[in-house]
Design a protein around this motif. Structure first.
Motif, PDB file in Angstrom:
ATOM      1  N   GLY A   1      -9.851  -4.342   0.974  1.00 36.74           N
ATOM      2  CA  GLY A   1      -8.723  -4.574   0.086  1.00 36.74           C
ATOM      3  C   GLY A   1      -8.532  -3.558  -1.016  1.00 36.74           C
ATOM      4  O   GLY A   1      -7.639  -3.721  -1.856  1.00 36.74           O
ATOM      5  N   LEU A   2      -9.357  -2.506  -1.048  1.00 31.78           N
ATOM      6  CA  LEU A   2      -9.292  -1.518  -2.117  1.00 31.78           C
ATOM      7  C   LEU A   2      -9.396  -0.113  -1.533  1.00 31.78           C
ATOM      8  O   LEU A   2      -9.765   0.055  -0.368  1.00 31.78           O
ATOM      9  N   CYS A   3      -9.069   0.877  -2.341  1.00 28.05           N
ATOM     10  CA  CYS A   3      -9.186   2.273  -1.917  1.00 28.05           C
ATOM     11  C   CYS A   3     -10.575   2.783  -2.270  1.00 28.05           C
ATOM     12  O   CYS A   3     -10.918   2.900  -3.450  1.00 28.05           O
TER      13      CYS A   3
ATOM     14  N   TRP B   1       0.850  -1.191   0.000  1.00 24.08           N
ATOM     15  CA  TRP B   1       0.000   0.000   0.000  1.00 24.08           C
ATOM     16  C   TRP B   1       0.883   1.238   0.000  1.00 24.08           C
ATOM     17  O   TRP B   1       1.984   1.224   0.557  1.00 24.08           O
ATOM     18  N   THR B   2       0.409   2.276  -0.628  1.00 22.97           N
ATOM     19  CA  THR B   2       1.137   3.530  -0.676  1.00 22.97           C
ATOM     20  C   THR B   2       0.152   4.683  -0.568  1.00 22.97           C
ATOM     21  O   THR B   2      -1.059   4.501  -0.774  1.00 22.97           O
ATOM     22  N   THR B   3       0.648   5.855  -0.251  1.00 21.22           N
ATOM     23  CA  THR B   3      -0.195   7.045  -0.168  1.00 21.22           C
ATOM     24  C   THR B   3       0.201   8.016  -1.270  1.00 21.22           C
ATOM     25  O   THR B   3       1.383   8.315  -1.440  1.00 21.22           O
ATOM     26  N   ILE B   4      -0.773   8.475  -2.037  1.00 16.53           N
ATOM     27  CA  ILE B   4      -0.522   9.432  -3.101  1.00 16.53           C
ATOM     28  C   ILE B   4      -1.365  10.679  -2.850  1.00 16.53           C
ATOM     29  O   ILE B   4      -2.414  10.618  -2.202  1.00 16.53           O
ATOM     30  N   THR B   5      -0.892  11.793  -3.370  1.00 21.04           N
ATOM     31  CA  THR B   5      -1.609  13.058  -3.241  1.00 21.04           C
ATOM     32  C   THR B   5      -1.941  13.597  -4.624  1.00 21.04           C
ATOM     33  O   THR B   5      -1.052  13.752  -5.465  1.00 21.04           O
ATOM     34  N   LEU B   6      -3.207  13.837  -4.867  1.00 24.45           N
ATOM     35  CA  LEU B   6      -3.676  14.382  -6.137  1.00 24.45           C
ATOM     36  C   LEU B   6      -4.133  15.815  -5.895  1.00 24.45           C
ATOM     37  O   LEU B   6      -5.127  16.061  -5.207  1.00 24.45           O
ATOM     38  N   ASN B   7      -3.370  16.760  -6.437  1.00 17.53           N
ATOM     39  CA  ASN B   7      -3.600  18.166  -6.160  1.00 17.53           C
ATOM     40  C   ASN B   7      -4.675  18.772  -7.066  1.00 17.53           C
ATOM     41  O   ASN B   7      -4.644  18.594  -8.283  1.00 17.53           O
TER      42      ASN B   7
ATOM     43  N   GLU C   1      -5.782  13.088  -0.640  1.00 17.71           N
ATOM     44  CA  GLU C   1      -4.749  12.110  -0.285  1.00 17.71           C
ATOM     45  C   GLU C   1      -5.395  10.736  -0.200  1.00 17.71           C
ATOM     46  O   GLU C   1      -6.386  10.549   0.513  1.00 17.71           O
ATOM     47  N   LEU C   2      -4.866   9.787  -0.951  1.00 19.00           N
ATOM     48  CA  LEU C   2      -5.439   8.446  -1.014  1.00 19.00           C
ATOM     49  C   LEU C   2      -4.408   7.408  -0.589  1.00 19.00           C
ATOM     50  O   LEU C   2      -3.272   7.430  -1.063  1.00 19.00           O
ATOM     51  N   THR C   3      -4.812   6.519   0.290  1.00 21.19           N
ATOM     52  CA  THR C   3      -4.003   5.351   0.620  1.00 21.19           C
ATOM     53  C   THR C   3      -4.531   4.199  -0.219  1.00 21.19           C
ATOM     54  O   THR C   3      -5.705   3.815  -0.095  1.00 21.19           O
TER      55      THR C   3
END
Length: 284
Positions: free
Chosen positions: A217-219, A110-116, A237-239
């Motif tokens: 198991g999903l975002c 799992w990772t965290t991303i940021t969509l501006n 911000e999504l994990t």
């Protein structure tokens, strides 16, 4: 948008008439080049002849000259959804690539991303438009709430009890365009079913679930539909999990190694069961 003499039922509004070509995803979301499409019936007929990622070596496939899509929407629905939601979705995909494209991930991590500064409501409405296009023309009749959600530009809200929208970071070789499928898993002493539709549109995989059963198991991005206005931009911000797509089955994110190991295990079990049946038959 391309037009021809093809007529049928628009998969959003449900009206009969001339259909236009709907790209899934939109052309500007890296979907304007030649592609090969393989259909479910042909895949199943060849499933026992090798592994799923070997399908292109055994089947010819249908060549699509200008991106993946089909004649699914009337001109009005195609024009409106494209104008209202298309650019926001393209921006979402481009920002997703910038966040994930150059990174190496471990499958099932799992990772965290940021969509501006994205438009969440517009994005999820475009996602639903895509799910309409890959599904049966009667889907919008069965779920008028989703039809109205897409056709009413300003409308907010979908029932989280009835629908779940999910994301994962797409890795692997097989792009999926799966209409509604009922899948089942035997868990302890009961049989659990899930009703899902799935689309791979790198860098993301998209899942729509009906009467959601398990969001672990999903975002979960269903809040895109419920927490934002049409003109509301937000930094989100999504994990999110990282999954490989190496088969044509929904919610199947096994690595190639896992697929091969399961294949070998199943073959061994099948051979043992066959030998046991032969022994029992000889004793009768």
């Amino acid at each position: 948008m391309r037009r021809n003499n093809k007529k049928g039922k628009c998969r959003i509004c449900g009206k009969m008439g001339a259909l236009t070509y709907e790209h899934v995803p939109p052309r500007k979301a890296f979907n304007s080049n030649k592609a090969l499409m393989y259909y479910g019936k042909n895949i199943l007929e060849n499933d026992s002849k090798g592994f799923p990622w070997e399908i292109p070596t055994r089947l010819k496939g249908k060549q699509l000259q200008k991106g993946i899509g089909a004649y699914t929407l009337c001109q009005r629905c195609n024009n409106n959804t494209g104008a209202w939601y298309g650019n926001a979705f393209v921006d979402f995909i481009q920002k997703g690539y910038r966040e994930t494209g150059n990174k190496k991930y471990i499958p099932h991590s799992w990772t965290t991303i940021t969509l501006n500064e994205i438009y969440p409501l517009r994005i999820i409405k475009q996602i639903m438009t895509m799910f309409f296009s890959v599904n049966n023309p009667n889907l919008s009749d069965a779920h008028e709430e989703l039809r109205e959600f897409v056709l009413s530009k300003e409308r907010i809200g979908v029932s989280e009890k009835n629908f779940g929208f999910y994301l994962y970071i797409f890795k692997g070789e097989i792009l999926k365009r799966l209409g509604i499928i009922v899948i089942g898993n035997i868990q302890s002493d009961f049989f659990k079913t899930r009703i899902v539709s799935e689309i791979s549109t790198p860098p993301f995989g998209l899942v729509l679930e009906f009467q959601p059963k398990d969001k672990k198991g999903l975002c979960d991005i269903t809040f895109f539909a419920n927490d934002f206005d049409y003109d509301k931009q937000a930094t989100v911000e999504l994990t999110i999990p990282v999954y490989e797509s190496n088969t044509y089955f929904p919610l199947d994110y096994r690595t190639k190694e896992q697929v091969v190991n399961d294949y070998v295990k199943n073959r061994i079990e099948a051979n043992l069961n066959r030998k046991l049946r032969n022994v029992r038959n000889r004793r009768k």
